[in-house]
Design an enzyme around this catalytic site. Structure first.
Site, mmCIF file in Angstrom:
data_model
loop_
_atom_site.group_PDB
_atom_site.id
_atom_site.type_symbol
_atom_site.label_atom_id
_atom_site.label_comp_id
_atom_site.label_asym_id
_atom_site.label_seq_id
_atom_site.Cartn_x
_atom_site.Cartn_y
_atom_site.Cartn_z
ATOM 1 N N GLY A 157 29.588 47.435 65.663
ATOM 2 C CA GLY A 157 29.635 48.225 64.433
ATOM 3 C C GLY A 157 31.072 48.430 64.026
ATOM 4 N N GLY A 159 33.873 51.239 62.899
ATOM 5 C CA GLY A 159 34.232 52.646 62.808
ATOM 6 C C GLY A 159 35.319 52.867 61.782
ATOM 7 N N SER A 160 35.979 53.953 61.916
ATOM 8 C CA SER A 160 36.951 54.352 60.923
ATOM 9 C C SER A 160 38.154 53.428 60.877
ATOM 10 C CB SER A 160 37.419 55.772 61.224
ATOM 11 O OG SER A 160 36.342 56.655 61.242
ATOM 12 N N ASP A 181 31.937 67.685 64.990
ATOM 13 C CA ASP A 181 31.227 66.649 64.236
ATOM 14 C C ASP A 181 29.933 66.268 64.965
ATOM 15 O OD1 ASP A 181 30.875 65.048 62.041
ATOM 16 O OD2 ASP A 181 32.149 63.418 62.748
HETATM 17 N N1 LIG Z 1 29.440 53.378 73.726
HETATM 18 C C1 LIG Z 1 28.882 52.689 72.742
HETATM 19 N N2 LIG Z 1 27.939 51.773 73.016
HETATM 20 C C2 LIG Z 1 27.376 51.033 72.026
HETATM 21 N N3 LIG Z 1 27.696 51.152 70.715
HETATM 22 C C3 LIG Z 1 28.628 52.047 70.376
HETATM 23 C C4 LIG Z 1 29.276 52.855 71.358
HETATM 24 N N4 LIG Z 1 30.169 53.664 70.719
HETATM 25 C C5 LIG Z 1 30.082 53.361 69.414
HETATM 26 N N5 LIG Z 1 29.171 52.404 69.189
HETATM 27 C C6 LIG Z 1 28.801 51.845 67.892
HETATM 28 O O1 LIG Z 1 29.980 51.381 67.259
HETATM 29 C C7 LIG Z 1 30.019 51.776 65.904
HETATM 30 C C8 LIG Z 1 31.306 52.463 65.549
HETATM 31 O O2 LIG Z 1 31.716 53.301 66.585
HETATM 32 P P1 LIG Z 1 32.243 54.784 66.365
HETATM 33 O O3 LIG Z 1 31.171 55.589 65.727
HETATM 34 O O4 LIG Z 1 32.754 55.273 67.661
HETATM 35 O O5 LIG Z 1 33.438 54.593 65.394
HETATM 36 P P2 LIG Z 1 34.144 55.733 64.643
HETATM 37 O O6 LIG Z 1 35.424 55.222 64.147
HETATM 38 O O7 LIG Z 1 34.207 56.933 65.512
HETATM 39 O O8 LIG Z 1 33.137 56.015 63.468
HETATM 40 P P3 LIG Z 1 33.242 57.115 62.372
HETATM 41 O O9 LIG Z 1 33.513 56.380 61.127
HETATM 42 O O10 LIG Z 1 31.912 57.789 62.381
HETATM 43 O O11 LIG Z 1 34.334 58.046 62.759
HETATM 44 C C9 LIG Z 1 28.817 52.642 65.664
HETATM 45 O O12 LIG Z 1 27.928 51.900 64.895
HETATM 46 C C10 LIG Z 1 28.222 52.922 66.996
HETATM 47 O O13 LIG Z 1 26.852 52.791 66.921
#
Ligand SMILES: Nc1ncnc2c1ncn2[C@@H]1O[C@H](COP(=O)(O)OP(=O)(O)OP(=O)(O)O)[C@@H](O)[C@H]1O
Length: 666
Positions: free
Chosen positions: A360, A362-363, A481
């Site tokens: 996926g 993330g930010s 959050d």
């Molecule tokens: N430990 C994990 N195992 C499997 N998939 C994960 C894990 N951590 C995150 N993901 C997946 O990776 C993607 C992005 O990760 P994450 O949410 O940590 O990014 P972020 O930058 O924190 O996102 P946000 O934009 O919500 O801040 C998400 O779709 C999540 O489902």
């Protein structure tokens, strides 16, 4: 007291301590008691301790900085760089836990009902004994280093090379006390202000940025949530937020849009910031406050896609592409400089991990599935683009918050997804987590035919989450959050794990209040929405109440076509449950107590644990699908070993969990 001061570091405890090699003989580490390596000149400071201590002091500095909403961007940048360097230096020591350890008690908080306590450790014993031997490190000869407290240190000495293996057993001696600060005293006051301009985003009078998938829809069904941070414009886009269709989009308060759960499929996010209002790239893009964004009550997913595209600078270049193009140009403000692996790209990462598919986005970059080469363990690696965050103090603050919080919280709670390694390259910060194959709780809930859970099922899941959040509070951190999208599930969907600590901050210990409005729209407390001061735990409890209601009802409790309307409904104090179903009085009571508009009347985590809804329930953490990883961590075994610093013990952690049937190809 620093985290190291609360902990004991034993390096190869098989060695008998060498008498006389104590603090007095280690002049630069005068407040340490060290049973040193016999091969080491007692008059010579052990550089390994200095390296570990440097990380500790850096963490302290970072923690202190995070309490300052007005911290200068340059200082945030420098602190982040220093912390990454310090982590890299410790990582280079190759300190490893031993496969057995005199463990202290479980670090999880207790529930009032004995049946809710952490599962017994027997199953874990078997896994412990099946551990492969830890290969000796080429770094050092045996020694026992026992640390009582930490002196000041300014330099990070290099690892000392010598024959023989150095293995470390890391366990917590005191940092796991309830309420104890692993990073020293709590800040006197104030929260984590993300960025000046971000503080004004919660003006309820501002028109909403439209989205069909934002928050609660008018019928209360699940749309994804929008974070209440920042200036509300979308940063440069990437076509993928998550590989699974999910409701994580640029949610708003649009509410006239009705639809079933199925019809509200999460659109591909175009924003590295996903559903966030916050702008991590403030230097790259002109801020676009919510008020100036497209308004309207509801649009379809396609419209949102367009809106988000239009909200960017128009560039379709992904961050990764941009980074690759500009490789070597990073570091303008210090973020790109330094780092033990600076100068290389992903070489350091590839040495240890085999990176596979994208999970996926993330930010600040993609999260990818990877395999720890040695143990064949699956991990999820969050790649943070240094170029991207170098342009934004708020983005760097988020990364700093996540690092400091997760290292402080360590890996000792079974329902917090631990940070198990940090690898730094010139262009990327790689945060390594255990892979959780069950996806987000949000997606799983939405994919269920009913879109909701029964009370018994919800109780198990919710208790785990309450336990995780309570653990954070006990450690002096609030998450800020908590939401379904930030809860990842184990493969069997029986265990949940809290993720995403980018908004986490220290709870003022002197009764002071936090003031920075952060969070995600549907889960935001009345005080967040009104930009009123809050204590920290109170906003997490509100969010837990939203989660509980949503798990049971399959829709959010509050909805509105605009922030103002949402706020009106939130502060009305009226929570209604869908008709046609029955709910236990205890559940209804718990929801109402969590969603008390007056934050001082809101239930506390401690009282939640004693609440009737949990009484007599089966152990929420005992599930048929609880695997060895969870058991090991629930009993404190791995957590105790790896408690400080998290990344330090990654290798051994992965060895430990490596047998947990996570050996498939990635
Ligand atoms: N430990 C994990 N195992 C499997 N998939 C994960 C894990 N951590 C995150 N993901 C997946 O990776 C993607 C992005 O990760 P994450 O949410 O940590 O990014 P972020 O930058 O924190 O996102 P946000 O934009 O919500 O801040 C998400 O779709 C999540 O489902």
């Amino acid at each position: 007291m620093s985290p190291v001061a609360d902990r004991i570091v034993d390096i190869d405890a098989a060695d008998p301590p060498i008498k006389g090699a104590t603090a007095s003989s280690l002049t630069s580490l005068s407040d340490l008691t060290i049973d040193a390596d016999p091969e080491l000149d007692p008059a010579t400071p052990d550089p390994r301790l200095a390296t570990v201590h440097h990380l500790s002091t850096t963490l302290d500095d970072a923690r202190t900085l995070l309490t300052r909403p007005d911290a200068p961007a340059a200082l945030i940048s420098t602190t982040l760089t220093t912390l990454l360097d310090a982590i890299e230096a410790v990582r280079a020591l190759q300190v490893r836990p031993l496969p057995s350890s005199p463990l202290s008690g479980s670090t999880t908080s207790s529930w009032s009902d004995a049946s809710l306590k952490t599962p017994p450790s027997e199953p874990n014993e078997a896994s412990r004994h099946s551990l492969p031997a830890v290969a000796p490190s080429p770094v050092d000869s045996p020694a026992v280093l026992r640390k009582k407290s930490c002196p000041s240190s300014t330099a990070t000495p290099p690892a000392r090379a010598s024959p023989g293996g150095m293995r470390a057993r890391l366990y917590s001696a005191g940092a796991d006390r309830a309420g104890a600060s692993p990073l020293g005293p709590r800040p006197a006051r104030g929260g984590t202000a993300i960025h000046g301009s971000h503080q004004d985003v919660l003006d309820a009078a501002a028109p909403a940025r439209s989205s069909p998938v934002g928050t609660p829809h008018a019928d209360g069904t699940l749309g994804s949530t929008e974070k209440l941070r920042g200036t509300g414009h979308a940063p440069p886009s990437s076509p993928r937020k998550s590989t699974t269709p999910a409701l994580r989009g640029s949610g708003t308060y649009s509410g006239s849009h009705l639809g079933s759960l199925d019809s509200l499929a999460r659109p591909p996010s175009l924003s590295p910031f996903g559903n966030s209002f916050m702008d991590p790239f403030s230097a790259l893009h002109v801020s676009r406050p919510i008020a100036s964004s497209t308004r309207g009550s509801s649009v379809d997913a396609g419209s949102v896609t367009e809106l988000r595209r239009n909200g960017t600078t128009g560039s379709s270049t992904s961050l990764a592409e941009e980074s690759r193009r500009r490789s070597g140009v990073v570091g303008g403000n210090g973020v790109g400089a330094g780092g033990g692996a600076a100068g290389s790209t992903w070489g350091a990462l590839a040495t240890t991990y085999q990176v596979a598919k994208v999970l996926g986005e993330g930010s600040f970059g993609e999260t990818k599935l990877a395999m720890h080469r040695e143990s064949k363990t699956k991990v999820a690696i969050k790649h943070i683009n240094r170029l991207a965050i170098a342009r934004s103090a708020s983005a760097q603050r988020m990364v700093l918050s996540e690092l400091v919080a997760l290292i402080s919280l360590d890996v000792s709670h079974p329902h917090i997804c631990p940070l198990i390694d940090v690898v730094t390259s010139a262009t990327t910060i790689h945060l390594v987590f255990p892979y959780l194959g069950g996806g987000e709780l949000f997606d799983w809930l939405r994919a269920r035919p009913s879109g909701r859970l029964g009370e018994d099922e919800a109780r198990v899941m919710f208790a785990q989450l309450v336990d995780a959040v309570g653990y954070c509070h006990d450690k002096g951190w609030c998450h800020r959050d908590v939401k379904l999208e930030n809860v990842m599930l184990s493969d069997d969907h029986k265990q949940c794990h809290l993720i995403d600590f980018g908004f986490a901050t220290r709870i003022p210990e002197d009764g002071g209040m936090l003031t920075t409005p952060l969070g995600s729209g549907a889960y935001a407390s009345p005080e967040m929405l009104q930009k009123l001061p809050y204590a920290g735990p109170d906003v997490d409890v509100w969010s837990l109440g939203i989660v509980l209601y949503t798990l049971i009802c399959g829709r959010f409790p509050f909805r509105g076509d605009s922030p103002r309307e949402l706020l009106q409904r939130v502060v009305s104090g009226t929570v209604t449950f869908p008709t046609g179903r029955t709910y236990s009085p205890a559940l209804v009571d718990l929801v109402h107590r969590c969603l008390a508009v007056d934050r001082t009347a809101r239930i506390t985590i401690a009282d939640m644990r004693n609440h009737a809804w949990f009484q007599g329930a089966a152990d929420p953490r005992k599930g048929p699908g609880m695997g060895r990883v969870e058991l090991a961590r629930a009993t404190g075994t791995v957590g105790e070993w790896c408690t400080y610093p998290g990344p330090l013990a990654a290798d051994a952690y992965l060895r430990w969990v490596g047998g947990a049937s996570l050996t498939g190809d990635v």
